[in-house]
Design a protein around this motif. Sequence first.
Motif: not given
Length: 369
Positions: A242-267
Amino acid sequence: MEKKELIGLSQVQMKELASAMGEPSYRGTQLFECIYRQRLLDFQKMTALPAKFRENLTAQSQMSLPLVEKKFLSSDGTVRYLLRLGDGQRIETVLMPEKARDTICVSTQAGCPVDCKFCLTGTMGFFRNLTAGEIAGQVLLLMFEHNLASERQLNLVFMGMGEPMYNYQNAMDAIHLMADAEGMSVALSRMTLSTAGVVPGIEQFGKGKKRPRLAISLNATTDELRNEIMPINRKWPLAELLNACREFPLREREKLTFEYVLLDGINDSVQDAQRLTKLLAGLRCKVNLIGLNPGTELPYRTPTEERISQFQSILIHKGIPAFIRKPRGRDISAACGQLKLNENVQTSAVSNITPDEAKLSPADSAWIA
């Protein structure tokens, strides 16, 4: 003499090739346009080139695409391709057509070394990296197969088999080749490269002046759980990632995408969602929520739609854009995390074609865990 493979060469490399054959360098640009813009895979049809150059190309070079062993058609229009490479290795590529656009899910490795426990590809093990030509060749092949017009929006997601950051140079060479305006001309803004969290790769990726968008496969909110379901976290834990993500040089109007696979009862608990909002606080990002796409070898279940919606609501309430990804091609094992060369599916379309096979060599990995 072994013929030189042209699929995968950049415009600069084709200009050098033309010069080496005694032609003006601009003939290399014409050759590049013939292959990638006009999609001509027969030298004799490249009438913009002089006859002598075409003869030399025929004698000394070749243009090879992967062999389609089978293709599977989903009830939702998704098409999964089972492809064979020149050395016999097999990979998969997925086409997801929509009314106004097409999306191709591209593989960067045969198998995958990351071993995420909720992903069927990870159960295969790792075989080798793909060359730039094998990566770009998947897209070129599907353009041929479906006559994909450049006028329609084409999205490329590097989320198929493999970890792109472990095949960084070849993946980026293919990306730049496909973005070249003289050829396939796919906008970099229409490409997304996904990583399981290879921090040195993210850092190098951010330094590039010409790059696609970045997606991070996160899937857990504690190191304890992420270590369990994504062993790569033991090398680059959440704080470092997450530190690498915070330091990532985003361009104007660019967003990072986080993919989150949901596992029943796990996460997928309320507490997980609340922790996720804290982890992502202050980041310019969005979250794609993906209900687990099932597989018989996986020890996890898919959460209910209500539970997924509850998770999404918690993120949105805290100001984090969150979207529930609609599964595509689940019935033909083409959905996210299902790619495992599965031939035992019911489908309304199975096809075989026989283009020339490539003569290929492995590429080196970087940052292997």
